[in-house]
Design a protein around this motif. Structure first.
Motif, PDB file in Angstrom:
ATOM      1  N   ARG A  39       0.830  -1.204   0.000  1.00 29.16           N
ATOM      2  CA  ARG A  39       0.000   0.000   0.000  1.00 29.16           C
ATOM      3  C   ARG A  39       0.866   1.256   0.000  1.00 29.16           C
ATOM      4  O   ARG A  39       0.567   2.237  -0.701  1.00 29.16           O
ATOM      5  N   LEU A  40       1.947   1.230   0.731  1.00 29.50           N
ATOM      6  CA  LEU A  40       2.808   2.414   0.827  1.00 29.50           C
ATOM      7  C   LEU A  40       3.647   2.622  -0.421  1.00 29.50           C
ATOM      8  O   LEU A  40       4.066   3.753  -0.701  1.00 29.50           O
ATOM      9  N   TYR A  41       3.935   1.551  -1.176  1.00 28.11           N
ATOM     10  CA  TYR A  41       4.635   1.734  -2.446  1.00 28.11           C
ATOM     11  C   TYR A  41       3.887   2.729  -3.329  1.00 28.11           C
ATOM     12  O   TYR A  41       4.487   3.596  -3.976  1.00 28.11           O
ATOM     13  N   VAL A  42       2.569   2.552  -3.377  1.00 23.65           N
ATOM     14  CA  VAL A  42       1.752   3.393  -4.249  1.00 23.65           C
ATOM     15  C   VAL A  42       1.662   4.814  -3.709  1.00 23.65           C
ATOM     16  O   VAL A  42       1.752   5.784  -4.449  1.00 23.65           O
ATOM     17  N   ARG A  43       1.504   4.958  -2.422  1.00 24.35           N
ATOM     18  CA  ARG A  43       1.397   6.298  -1.833  1.00 24.35           C
ATOM     19  C   ARG A  43       2.666   7.114  -2.061  1.00 24.35           C
ATOM     20  O   ARG A  43       2.598   8.338  -2.238  1.00 24.35           O
ATOM     21  N   THR A  44       3.809   6.462  -2.015  1.00 22.33           N
ATOM     22  CA  THR A  44       5.078   7.186  -2.094  1.00 22.33           C
ATOM     23  C   THR A  44       5.764   7.046  -3.450  1.00 22.33           C
ATOM     24  O   THR A  44       6.845   7.585  -3.647  1.00 22.33           O
ATOM     25  N   ARG A  45       5.156   6.275  -4.354  1.00 26.06           N
ATOM     26  CA  ARG A  45       5.702   6.082  -5.697  1.00 26.06           C
ATOM     27  C   ARG A  45       7.130   5.528  -5.676  1.00 26.06           C
ATOM     28  O   ARG A  45       8.016   6.027  -6.361  1.00 26.06           O
ATOM     29  N   VAL A  46       7.379   4.517  -4.864  1.00 28.11           N
ATOM     30  CA  VAL A  46       8.634   3.772  -4.902  1.00 28.11           C
ATOM     31  C   VAL A  46       8.301   2.307  -5.143  1.00 28.11           C
ATOM     32  O   VAL A  46       7.141   1.898  -5.029  1.00 28.11           O
TER      33      VAL A  46
END
Length: 509
Positions: free
Chosen positions: A123-130
Motif C-alpha cells: 500500500r505504501l509503495y503506491v502512496r510514495t511512488r517507490v
C-alpha cells in the motif's frame, strides 16, 4: 495544491533512504500528493484521483530477480533453523494435545504479522511512488504518512527496527557458528578421541564462512538454501526414523501439563519459528511480488509446511522420550550408532548453509548506511562482508557460551519486530482510511500487541533463567574442580610425608 502536503513530501524525500531498486520512478515526496484510492484496477495496479494507474511492480527493475520457488526455498530455510530441534522439549512443557494447538496458534499469529507487514508495504509503495522498501523504511513511511500523533515517532521507529534487526541477526550468526563447531567437535571426539579446544573449531570456520558471505545476492544464494533444506530434511528424516521405533501409546503421555509450562513453550516456539527479518528482503527481490501474499501465496505455503514439520517433530519427540526429553532432540539419539551421529553433521552443514541468509539481513542494514560514501561500491561491499563475518566469528571465539545472551536479545527484539511492530504499522497505515466496522482492525492489533508483550516477558524470563543456570553450573564445576585439586594436593602431601618419614626411619642408626 495543498502546501502542507507539498512540504510533507519534501520532508519525506529528504528523510528516507534512496530506493534501492534501479530505475525507480518518482521520488518519495511526489507520492504523498493527491487523493489516494486504495482499490486495485482489473490488472492489479493502483491509482490516485485524476491519474493513470501506476503499478510499482511493473516499475521494479531487478538485475537478478528471484522466482516464487527461490523465495519459498529461502523462507523455508529461514524458518526451519536449529530451533526446530527444541520442539520436543517445548511439547514437554505444554503436553501433547496442547502443544499441537498452541503451535498452530503461534504459527497463525507469526504468519499474520508477516502478512500485514508486506500488505502495508504494498500500500505504501503506491502512496510514495517507490518500488521497494526495507522493514525500517516501511515503518518510517507509515508513521510519516499516518495520523498526526504518529509522525514525530517516524525516526524513532526506524532506529528501533534497525538496531533490533542488526543485534538479533548478528547474534544469531555468532550462535550458528558455535552450533556448527560444537556438532563437529562432538562427532570428531566421539570417534577419534582427539580433544581440542572449542575455540579452535570455531576459528576453523572463518574462511569457509567468508567464502559463503561472498555469494552476491539472494538469487545465487537460492541453491545454497535449497541444499540447506535438503540437509536439514535428511537430518530430520533420520531423527524421525529413530523416534517412530517402539513408540508408546499417546495415552501414556499427558496431553496438558498445566499453565505453568506455557511460558517456556511459547518462548521456544515463537523464537524458533520467527523469521520477520527476512520477509522484506525476500519480497523486494521477487520477480512477482504479489505472489508473496494471497491464500495460496508463497508466505502461506511456506509457513503451512513449517508448522506441520514443527508439530510432527515436537509430537513424536515427546511421545517417544517423555520426561527424558532433552533440550535438543539429537541428544536423545543413540551415541554408538553411525546413522544417529550423522544427524549432527547433517544439521551442522544445514546451519552452515543457513548462515548466508541470516547474514544477508545484517549486510543489507550496514550496506544501506555506507554505500553512498564509496565510489568503488563492489570492493567496499566485499570488504564489508568480510569484516562482518570476521566479527561474528570473533564474538563466537570470545564468548562460546553466548547462546543464552543472544536468547535474551532475541526475546526482546523478536517480540518487538515480529509481533508488536507489524501490528502498530498496520494501525498507522490504515488509520485515516478507516479501521473497519467497530474499529475491528484496532482491537485485533491491540490483541496481537498484547500477545507480543506476553512473548517478550516469557522469553526474557526464560533467557534470564538460562543465563543464571549456565553460570551456576560453571561455578559449581569450577568449585568441584578446585575441590579435586585440593584433595589431590592433600593426598600428594600425605604420601610425600609418609615416604620422607619412612626414609628417615630407615636411615636412623
Amino acid at each position: 495544491m495543498d502546501l502542507n502536503k507539498t512540504e510533507q513530501g519534501t520532508e519525506l524525500e529528504t528523510f528516507l533512504p534512496r530506493d534501492g531498486i534501479k530505475n525507480h520512478v518518482s521520488g518519495i515526496g511526489e507520492g504523498v500528493q493527491g487523493k489516494y484510492i486504495p482499490e486495485a484496477n482489473g490488472d492489479g495496479a493502483f491509482k490516485r484521483a485524476n491519474e493513470e494507474p501506476w503499478d510499482p511492480f511493473k516499475e521494479r527493475k531487478l538485475d537478478h530477480p528471484t522466482t516464487d520457488c527461490d523465495t519459498l526455498t529461502h523462507l523455508l530455510k529461514a524458518s526451519l533453523g536449529s530451533g526446530i530441534l527444541a520442539m520436543p522439549i517445548a511439547f514437554k512443557h505444554s503436553g501433547l494435545t496442547m502443544g499441537v494447538f498452541a503451535t498452530v496458534l503461534v504459527a497463525i499469529i507469526c504468519t499474520h504479522c508477516s502478512y500485514i507487514l508486506v500488505k502495508c508495504a504494498h500500500r505504501l509503495y503506491v502512496r510514495t511512488r517507490v518500488t521497494a522498501m526495507s522493514f525500517a523504511e516501511v515503518s518510517t513511511v507509515a508513521f510519516k504518512n499516518g495520523p498526526a500523533w504518529s509522525r514525530p515517532y517516524a525516526q524513532l521507529s526506524r532506529m528501533i527496527i534497525l538496531v533490533s534487526l542488526f543485534l538479533t541477526y548478528f547474534g544469531t550468526c555468532s550462535v550458528y557458528i558455535v552450533i556448527i563447531a560444537n556438532n563437529f567437535q562432538q562427532v570428531i571426539e566421539q570417534y577419534t578421541q582427539a580433544y581440542l579446544d572449542q575455540r579452535i573449531y570455531i576459528a576453523a570456520f572463518l574462511i569457509p564462512l567468508i567464502l559463503l558471505s561472498w555469494v552476491p545476492n539472494l538469487k545465487y544464494l537460492a541453491p545454497v538454501s535449497m541444499l540447506a533444506n535438503g540437509l536439514m530434511g535428511c537430518g530430520l528424516g533420520i531423527t524421525v526414523y529413530y523416534l517412530v521405533q517402539e513408540l508408546p501409546a499417546p495415552s501414556e503421555r499427558p496431553h496438558f501439563n498445566g499453565f505453568g509450562g506455557l511460558p517456556q513453550f511459547f518462548s521456544i516456539v515463537i523464537f524458533a519459528m520467527e523469521a520477520i527479518g527476512v520477509v522484506m528482503p525476500l519480497e523486494n527481490n521477487m520477480e512477482h511480488p504479489r505472489h508473496f501474499l494471497g491464500l495460496a501465496g508463497v508466505l502461506n505455503q511456506g509457513m503451512a509446511g513449517v508448522t506441520m514439520v514443527y508439530i510432527l517433530l515436537g509430537f513424536l519427540g515427546y511421545l517417544k522420550y517423555g520426561d527424558e526429553t532433552m533440550g535438543s532432540i539429537t541428544l536423545n539419539l543413540p551415541t554408538d550408532e553411525y546413522l544417529a551421529q550423522s544427524v549432527k553433521i547433517l544439521i551442522a552443514l544445514a546451519v552452515f548453509c543457513t548462515y548466508g541468509l541470516q547474514f544477508f539481513v545484517c549486510l543489507e542494514i550496514c550496506w544501506d548506511g555506507i554505500k553512498d560514501y564509496y565510489k568503488s561500491s563492489r570492493l567496499a561491499n566485499y570488504v564489508l562482508r568480510t569484516a562482518l563475518v570476521t566479527l561474528t566469528v570473533a564474538l563466537a571465539v570470545a564468548v562460546p557460551t553466548i547462546g543464552p545472551f543472544i536468547g535474551l536479545i532475541g526475546a526482546l527484539c523478536f517480540s518487538i519486530l515480529g509481533l508488536i511492530c507489524p501490528a502498530v504499522i498496520e494501525m498507522v497505515t490504515f488509520w485515516e482510511e478507516g479501521l473497519g466496522p467497530g474499529k475491528w482492525l484496532l482491537w485485533k492489533n491491540l490483541a496481537v500487541s498484547a500477545f507480543g508483550v506476553m512473548a517478550l516477558i516469557f522469553g526474557t524470563l526464560t533467557s534470564i533463567e538460562d543465563i543464571v543456570k549456565l553460570y551456576s553450573e560453571d561455578h559449581l564445576a569450577h568449585s568441584e574442580e578446585e575441590d579435586h585439586i585440593h584433595a589431590l594436593n592433600h593426598t600428594i602431601a600425605n604420601v610425600t610425608s609418609a615416604v620422607v618419614e619412612e626414609i628417615m626411619t630407615t636411615l636412623a642408626p
